[in-house]
Design an enzyme around this catalytic site. Structure first.
Site, short mmCIF file in Angstrom:
data_model
loop_
_atom_site.label_atom_id
_atom_site.label_comp_id
_atom_site.label_asym_id
_atom_site.label_seq_id
_atom_site.Cartn_x
_atom_site.Cartn_y
_atom_site.Cartn_z
N SER A 155 5.47 0.41 -4.86
CA SER A 155 4.39 1.41 -4.75
C SER A 155 4.86 2.77 -5.23
O SER A 155 6.04 3.12 -5.09
CB SER A 155 3.98 1.50 -3.28
OG SER A 155 3.25 2.67 -3.05
N TYR A 211 5.75 2.74 5.36
CA TYR A 211 5.23 1.92 4.26
C TYR A 211 6.09 2.11 3.02
O TYR A 211 6.56 1.14 2.41
CB TYR A 211 3.77 2.30 3.98
CG TYR A 211 3.23 1.69 2.71
CD1 TYR A 211 3.07 0.32 2.59
CD2 TYR A 211 2.90 2.49 1.62
CE1 TYR A 211 2.59 -0.25 1.42
CE2 TYR A 211 2.41 1.93 0.45
CZ TYR A 211 2.26 0.56 0.35
OH TYR A 211 1.79 0.00 -0.82
P1 NAD Z 1 -4.83 -5.75 0.08
O1 NAD Z 1 -4.58 -5.33 1.49
O2 NAD Z 1 -6.24 -5.78 -0.40
O3 NAD Z 1 -4.20 -7.18 -0.17
C1 NAD Z 1 -3.09 -7.68 0.53
C2 NAD Z 1 -3.44 -9.07 1.05
O4 NAD Z 1 -2.27 -9.59 1.70
C3 NAD Z 1 -4.55 -9.05 2.10
O5 NAD Z 1 -5.57 -9.96 1.73
C4 NAD Z 1 -3.86 -9.48 3.39
O6 NAD Z 1 -4.71 -10.30 4.21
C5 NAD Z 1 -2.65 -10.22 2.89
N1 NAD Z 1 -1.50 -10.14 3.80
C6 NAD Z 1 -1.01 -9.02 4.41
N2 NAD Z 1 0.06 -9.35 5.16
C7 NAD Z 1 0.24 -10.68 5.01
C8 NAD Z 1 1.18 -11.61 5.52
N3 NAD Z 1 2.14 -11.24 6.38
N4 NAD Z 1 1.08 -12.91 5.17
C9 NAD Z 1 0.10 -13.33 4.32
N5 NAD Z 1 -0.81 -12.50 3.81
C10 NAD Z 1 -0.74 -11.19 4.15
O7 NAD Z 1 -3.95 -4.80 -0.83
P2 NAD Z 1 -3.95 -4.60 -2.42
O8 NAD Z 1 -4.54 -3.27 -2.70
O9 NAD Z 1 -4.48 -5.80 -3.10
O10 NAD Z 1 -2.39 -4.45 -2.67
C11 NAD Z 1 -1.58 -5.53 -3.14
C12 NAD Z 1 -0.13 -5.07 -3.12
O11 NAD Z 1 0.04 -3.91 -3.93
C13 NAD Z 1 0.38 -4.69 -1.74
O12 NAD Z 1 1.71 -5.10 -1.65
C14 NAD Z 1 0.29 -3.18 -1.73
O13 NAD Z 1 1.23 -2.61 -0.84
C15 NAD Z 1 0.62 -2.86 -3.18
N6 NAD Z 1 0.06 -1.58 -3.63
C16 NAD Z 1 -1.29 -1.44 -3.81
C17 NAD Z 1 -1.79 -0.21 -4.25
C18 NAD Z 1 -3.26 0.00 -4.48
O14 NAD Z 1 -3.62 1.08 -4.95
N7 NAD Z 1 -4.14 -0.96 -4.20
C19 NAD Z 1 -0.91 0.86 -4.49
C20 NAD Z 1 0.45 0.68 -4.29
C21 NAD Z 1 0.94 -0.56 -3.88
#
Ligand code: NAD
Length: 337
Positions: free
Chosen positions: A127, A152
């Site tokens: 991230s 985080y």
């Molecule tokens: P999101 O929360 O929509 O998707 C994450 C999914 O993982 C969710 O559906 C959740 O149910 C599942 N999950 C969480 N913990 C879990 C576990 N222990 N076991 C199984 N499933 C689990 O988030 P996103 O926006 O799709 O982000 C995806 C990745 O990208 C994440 O790692 C997030 O930290 C990273 N990220 C996203 C952004 C952004 O702008 N969306 C920015 C920086 C980093």
């Protein structure tokens, strides 16, 4: 290819799974469907591809090593994309344990399964928050990232270090992608685009932190998915930087890389809100407030390394991205109103 993707009920994971299936890959998805935000949105995302003949879904927690190992044993993935994580900066101030379980325990279970399953390439989500207190713009991959300002961010930096160990100790090619504020259809209800859309649609005032001086490198979901797939398809050359350190005997110079994946065009938050207002046809009061703990004032990705190595080139103008997001938002939330 057989590709295992974690977090397929999530924002980025569902968009990625859909694209991989469309190009003919076999996809095995894992997600625990947790209630960090509305689980019905997760079900709706999954419904887009859950019945696809090349898709298999497992509802399980990454912290459950037996479940992860069973999934790897059954599917024997060639490549893995780990997106499941406890996301969100503010939530980590009140719920630290969730980050340890999903982002640390869960991640080591994925690393172990990749190691024992001889996976060709693990791509995982890091991230922009790892840049923490960094003020040098744009954020470059060479910048020091040892001042995370939330648990985080610390968990994402820890993922990069853990992947480094597994690359060199166990010969596992790994690539970390530092995502920068992803937005678009099927987005996250805890993130600013959706929060703004909700407030504007209901005619409610918007709290704008840091007195509106924030800027974010908003990156459109389709550009992100394109970049993740290009990264997954490309296995880098051995890690020359590691070799130069004269590593200890028995360790490998398996490719270990970390990249920024952003838009390289930061937008002022007030400008982003203005675009949302134009598309929703309504303006609301903006309440200008001080910065929140754990927040950073600006983000801006230098994406030159990903551009050079895999040809990543984000090309969705913010005006088009916001228009497409609002069109989806209306269709999904305002049907029948
Ligand atoms: P999101 O929360 O929509 O998707 C994450 C999914 O993982 C969710 O559906 C959740 O149910 C599942 N999950 C969480 N913990 C879990 C576990 N222990 N076991 C199984 N499933 C689990 O988030 P996103 O926006 O799709 O982000 C995806 C990745 O990208 C994440 O790692 C997030 O930290 C990273 N990220 C996203 C952004 C952004 O702008 N969306 C920015 C920086 C980093």
């Amino acid at each position: 290819m057989r590709i295992l993707v974690t977090g397929t009920a999530g924002f980025i994971g569902s968009a990625l799974a859909e694209r991989l299936l469309a190009r003919g890959d076999e996809v095995y998805g894992i997600d625990n469907h947790n209630d960090y935000y509305d689980p019905t949105l997760k079900e709706a995302r999954l419904a887009r591809f859950a019945e696809h003949p090349n898709y298999t879904h497992l509802r399980a927690d990454l912290a459950d090593a037996d479940a992860v190992n069973r999934a790897f044993g059954e599917f024997r993935p060639q490549r893995v994309v780990n997106l499941a994580a406890q996301a969100g900066v503010r939530y980590s101030l009140k719920n630290p344990q969730a980050y340890v379980q999903s982002n640390l325990v869960g991640f080591v279970n994925i690393l172990e399964a990749c190691r024992h399953g001889k996976v060709e390439h693990l791509v995982y989500a890091s991230s922009s928050s790892v840049y923490g207190a960094n003020r040098k713009m744009p954020f470059a991959i060479e910048d020091a990232v040892d001042h995370p300002v939330s648990l985080y961010a610390a968990s994402k930096k820890a993922n990069e270090l853990m992947a480094h160990t597994y690359s060199h100790l166990y010969d596992l090619p790994t690539t970390g992608l530092r995502f920068f504020t992803v937005y678009g259809p099927w987005g996250r209800p805890d993130m600013s685009p959706m929060l703004f859309a909700d407030r504007i649609s209901r005619g409610k005032p918007i709290d704008v932190f840091n007195y509106g001086n924030h800027s974010r490198d908003f990156t459109y979901i389709d550009d992100i998915v394109e970049g993740v797939i290009r990264t997954l398809d490309h296995i880098a050359l051995p890690d020359a930087a590691y070799d130069a350190l004269q590593p200890s005997p028995g360790t490998s110079s398996a490719p270990y890389r970390v990249y920024n994946i952003g838009n390289d065009q930061p937008v002022q938050l007030l400008r982003f809100i203005e675009l949302m207002e134009q598309n929703l046809g309504r303006t609301v009061e903006k309440r200008l407030l001080p910065m929140q703990p754990g927040d950073v004032p600006d983000t801006w990705a230098d994406v030159s390394a990903l551009r050079r190595d895999v040809g990543y080139s984000p090309n969705t103008p913010i005006e088009d991205g916001v228009a497409r997001f609002v069109a989806w938002y209306r269709e999904y939330f305002q049907r029948g109103e």
